[in-house]
Design a protein around this motif. Structure first.
Motif, PDB file in Angstrom:
ATOM      1  N   ALA A   5       5.186  13.007  -0.770  1.00 22.22           N
ATOM      2  CA  ALA A   5       6.140  13.121  -1.442  1.00 22.22           C
ATOM      3  C   ALA A   5       6.893  11.785  -0.665  1.00 22.22           C
ATOM      4  N   GLY A   6       7.853  11.366  -1.540  1.00 22.46           N
ATOM      5  CA  GLY A   6       9.161  11.014  -1.605  1.00 22.46           C
ATOM      6  C   GLY A   6       9.288   8.879  -0.918  1.00 22.46           C
ATOM      7  N   SER A   7       7.251   8.698  -1.059  1.00 20.62           N
ATOM      8  CA  SER A   7       6.837   7.889  -1.242  1.00 20.62           C
ATOM      9  C   SER A   7       7.427   6.582  -2.266  1.00 20.62           C
ATOM     10  N   ARG A   8       7.069   5.318  -2.291  1.00 22.21           N
ATOM     11  CA  ARG A   8       7.427   4.837  -3.189  1.00 22.21           C
ATOM     12  C   ARG A   8       6.597   3.430  -3.478  1.00 22.21           C
ATOM     13  N   ILE A   9       6.970   4.260  -5.562  1.00 24.86           N
ATOM     14  CA  ILE A   9       5.143   3.883  -6.412  1.00 24.86           C
ATOM     15  C   ILE A   9       5.562   2.324  -7.190  1.00 24.86           C
ATOM     16  N   PHE A  10       4.699   1.623  -7.383  1.00 20.41           N
ATOM     17  CA  PHE A  10       4.796   0.145  -7.865  1.00 20.41           C
ATOM     18  C   PHE A  10       4.102   0.461  -9.586  1.00 20.41           C
ATOM     19  N   VAL A  11       5.341   0.020 -10.119  1.00 19.23           N
ATOM     20  CA  VAL A  11       5.103   0.153 -11.318  1.00 19.23           C
ATOM     21  C   VAL A  11       4.851  -1.665 -11.920  1.00 19.23           C
ATOM     22  N   PRO A  12       3.447  -2.212 -11.546  1.00 19.58           N
ATOM     23  CA  PRO A  12       3.533  -3.238 -12.198  1.00 19.58           C
ATOM     24  C   PRO A  12       3.814  -3.534 -14.155  1.00 19.58           C
ATOM     25  N   LEU A  13       4.578  -4.462 -14.147  1.00 18.99           N
ATOM     26  CA  LEU A  13       4.810  -5.617 -15.484  1.00 18.99           C
ATOM     27  C   LEU A  13       5.821  -3.871 -15.842  1.00 18.99           C
ATOM     28  N   CYS A  14       6.818  -3.630 -15.801  1.00 20.56           N
ATOM     29  CA  CYS A  14       7.484  -2.457 -15.933  1.00 20.56           C
ATOM     30  C   CYS A  14       7.976  -2.634 -17.109  1.00 20.56           C
ATOM     31  N   GLY A  15       8.519  -3.056 -18.123  1.00 20.12           N
ATOM     32  CA  GLY A  15       9.388  -3.695 -19.128  1.00 20.12           C
ATOM     33  C   GLY A  15      11.030  -2.563 -18.902  1.00 20.12           C
TER      34      GLY A  15
ATOM     35  N   GLU B   4       8.993  -7.255 -13.061  1.00 17.43           N
ATOM     36  CA  GLU B   4       9.549  -7.737 -14.283  1.00 17.43           C
ATOM     37  C   GLU B   4       9.469  -9.249 -14.727  1.00 17.43           C
ATOM     38  N   ILE B   5       8.948  -9.869 -15.525  1.00 22.82           N
ATOM     39  CA  ILE B   5       9.489 -10.739 -15.869  1.00 22.82           C
ATOM     40  C   ILE B   5      10.721 -11.198 -16.817  1.00 22.82           C
ATOM     41  N   SER B   6      11.302 -10.116 -17.944  1.00 28.80           N
ATOM     42  CA  SER B   6      12.702 -10.421 -18.013  1.00 28.80           C
ATOM     43  C   SER B   6      13.778 -10.276 -18.515  1.00 28.80           C
TER      44      SER B   6
ATOM     45  N   ASP C 180      20.235   3.495  -6.281  1.00 26.56           N
ATOM     46  CA  ASP C 180      19.108   4.768  -5.473  1.00 26.56           C
ATOM     47  C   ASP C 180      17.554   4.905  -4.990  1.00 26.56           C
ATOM     48  N   GLY C 181      17.342   3.761  -4.491  1.00 23.06           N
ATOM     49  CA  GLY C 181      15.756   3.009  -4.539  1.00 23.06           C
ATOM     50  C   GLY C 181      14.755   3.453  -4.883  1.00 23.06           C
ATOM     51  N   LEU C 182      15.444   2.606  -6.541  1.00 23.53           N
ATOM     52  CA  LEU C 182      14.655   2.048  -7.795  1.00 23.53           C
ATOM     53  C   LEU C 182      15.430   0.718  -7.534  1.00 23.53           C
ATOM     54  N   VAL C 183      13.816   0.315  -7.325  1.00 26.59           N
ATOM     55  CA  VAL C 183      13.574  -1.375  -7.823  1.00 26.59           C
ATOM     56  C   VAL C 183      13.384  -1.794  -8.388  1.00 26.59           C
ATOM     57  N   ILE C 184      13.888  -2.801  -9.480  1.00 22.92           N
ATOM     58  CA  ILE C 184      13.061  -3.782 -10.256  1.00 22.92           C
ATOM     59  C   ILE C 184      13.435  -5.409  -9.502  1.00 22.92           C
ATOM     60  N   LEU C 185      11.926  -5.983  -8.926  1.00 21.97           N
ATOM     61  CA  LEU C 185      12.293  -7.290  -9.157  1.00 21.97           C
ATOM     62  C   LEU C 185      11.699  -7.904 -10.936  1.00 21.97           C
ATOM     63  N   ARG C 186      12.740  -9.398 -10.614  1.00 27.20           N
ATOM     64  CA  ARG C 186      12.702  -9.932 -12.031  1.00 27.20           C
ATOM     65  C   ARG C 186      12.060 -10.751 -11.527  1.00 27.20           C
ATOM     66  N   GLY C 187      10.537 -11.347 -11.792  1.00 29.12           N
ATOM     67  CA  GLY C 187       9.886 -12.856 -11.419  1.00 29.12           C
ATOM     68  C   GLY C 187       8.794 -12.288 -12.543  1.00 29.12           C
ATOM     69  N   ASP C 188       7.690 -13.122 -11.972  1.00 26.65           N
ATOM     70  CA  ASP C 188       6.547 -13.485 -11.832  1.00 26.65           C
ATOM     71  C   ASP C 188       5.148 -12.587 -11.350  1.00 26.65           C
ATOM     72  N   PHE C 189       4.833 -11.612 -11.785  1.00 24.92           N
ATOM     73  CA  PHE C 189       3.925 -10.950 -11.219  1.00 24.92           C
ATOM     74  C   PHE C 189       2.750 -11.743 -10.160  1.00 24.92           C
TER      75      PHE C 189
ATOM     76  N   ASP D 168       0.153   2.316 -13.730  1.00 23.81           N
ATOM     77  CA  ASP D 168      -0.225   0.899 -14.154  1.00 23.81           C
ATOM     78  C   ASP D 168       0.079   0.918 -15.935  1.00 23.81           C
ATOM     79  N   ARG D 169       1.190   1.758 -17.108  1.00 18.20           N
ATOM     80  CA  ARG D 169       0.760   1.286 -18.363  1.00 18.20           C
ATOM     81  C   ARG D 169       0.759   0.426 -18.970  1.00 18.20           C
ATOM     82  N   ALA D 170      -0.477  -0.097 -19.610  1.00 23.84           N
ATOM     83  CA  ALA D 170      -0.451  -1.602 -20.556  1.00 23.84           C
ATOM     84  C   ALA D 170       0.608  -2.602 -20.634  1.00 23.84           C
ATOM     85  N   SER D 171      -0.151  -2.739 -18.836  1.00 27.84           N
ATOM     86  CA  SER D 171      -0.382  -3.964 -18.260  1.00 27.84           C
ATOM     87  C   SER D 171      -1.287  -4.550 -18.382  1.00 27.84           C
ATOM     88  N   LEU D 172      -2.888  -4.793 -18.399  1.00 29.97           N
ATOM     89  CA  LEU D 172      -3.689  -5.257 -18.671  1.00 29.97           C
ATOM     90  C   LEU D 172      -3.681  -5.493 -20.780  1.00 29.97           C
ATOM     91  N   ILE D 173      -3.587  -4.248 -21.330  1.00 30.69           N
ATOM     92  CA  ILE D 173      -3.262  -4.951 -22.217  1.00 30.69           C
ATOM     93  C   ILE D 173      -2.874  -5.941 -23.017  1.00 30.69           C
TER      94      ILE D 173
END
Ligand code: SAM
Length: 218
Positions: free
Chosen positions: A37-47, A66-68, A97-106, A122-127
């Motif tokens: 609980a309360g940990s950090r979740i990674f969302v690659p290619l998050c849009g 996210e690159i865009s 508030d603890g939600l971070v998006i890194l803008r750049g290249d995975f 991880d939704r829709a990264s591989l595809i």
């Protein structure tokens, strides 16, 4: 797919992959993940996915990549969030508030950037990626993740000869080939998705399956 392709898609608002609602598989299967609980979740290619807000509402911190610039700006603006923007190595770091998006290249992410992450959605990264980039993606993904971190993964399957990607078809043997050496790959769901995807039907796809996997490191 080169970065330019995605920049153009976002600039022209050609973002058919974006879901206005929280992903139903995330909500249905998140309970299968063993994450403190309360940990950090990674969302690659998050849009600008609302899934990040859902995870935050469950009490998690989130790190998206996210690159865009358009996607990142719109995510915060559309959700009425006022981010702080700083620099983190090669990335612009947008945080609220603890939600971070890194803008750049995975592919420039290092294990330090994701060291606090205790789970992955991880939704829709591989595809989103052509075959040779998917190989690099999976290798880099496994190389930077902290040990023991589980992933909830969503992919699409169709006959690639019926339509050119993206989104690309990523079949189960490929997923297993990427991850099975280091993880137990458990298929949680196979869903006939064609009825809900008129765009695919219009482009000639006759069968479309969505698959949900749980990856658990050995
Ligand atoms: C198919 S979309 C999926 C977005 C999100 N996961 C969702 O469910 O809505 C793929 C996203 O990956 C981003 N992207 C593509 N290549 C990238 C890269 N090398 N690094 C970071 N983001 C990238 C694109 O801009 C796009 O927003």
């Amino acid at each position: 797919m080169q970065a330019e392709f995605w920049h153009e898609r976002w600039e022209k608002n050609q973002i058919g992959f974006h879901q206005s609602e929280v992903n139903s598989h995330l909500q249905a299967f998140w309970g299968r993940m063993v994450v403190p609980a309360g940990s950090r979740i990674f969302v690659p290619l998050c849009g600008k996915s609302r899934d990040m807000l859902w995870l935050q509402a469950q009490g998690f911190n989130v790190t998206g990549i996210e690159i865009s610039a358009v996607a990142v700006r719109d995510f915060f603006a559309e959700n009425g969030l006022k981010p702080t923007v700083t620099q983190q190595g090669a990335f612009e770091r947008w945080e609220c508030d603890g939600l971070v998006i890194l803008r750049g290249d995975f592919f420039q992410l290092s294990s330090v950037d994701v060291r606090e992450c205790a789970g992955v959605f991880d939704r829709a990264s591989l595809i989103a990626l052509p075959p040779e980039m998917r190989v690099r993606y999976a290798q880099h993904f496994m190389a930077i993740l902290p040990p023991g971190v589980q992933t909830l993964l969503i992919t699409l399957e169709y006959d690639q000869s019926e339509m050119k990607g993206p989104p690309f078809a990523v079949h189960e043997p490929e997923v297993r080939g990427f991850y099975e050496e280091q993880c137990t790959v458990e298929r949680l769901l196979v869903l006939d998705a064609l009825a809900d995807e008129p765009g695919f039907r219009q482009r000639g796809v006759t069968r479309l399956e969505e698959k949900v996997y749980l990856l658990t490191p050995n």
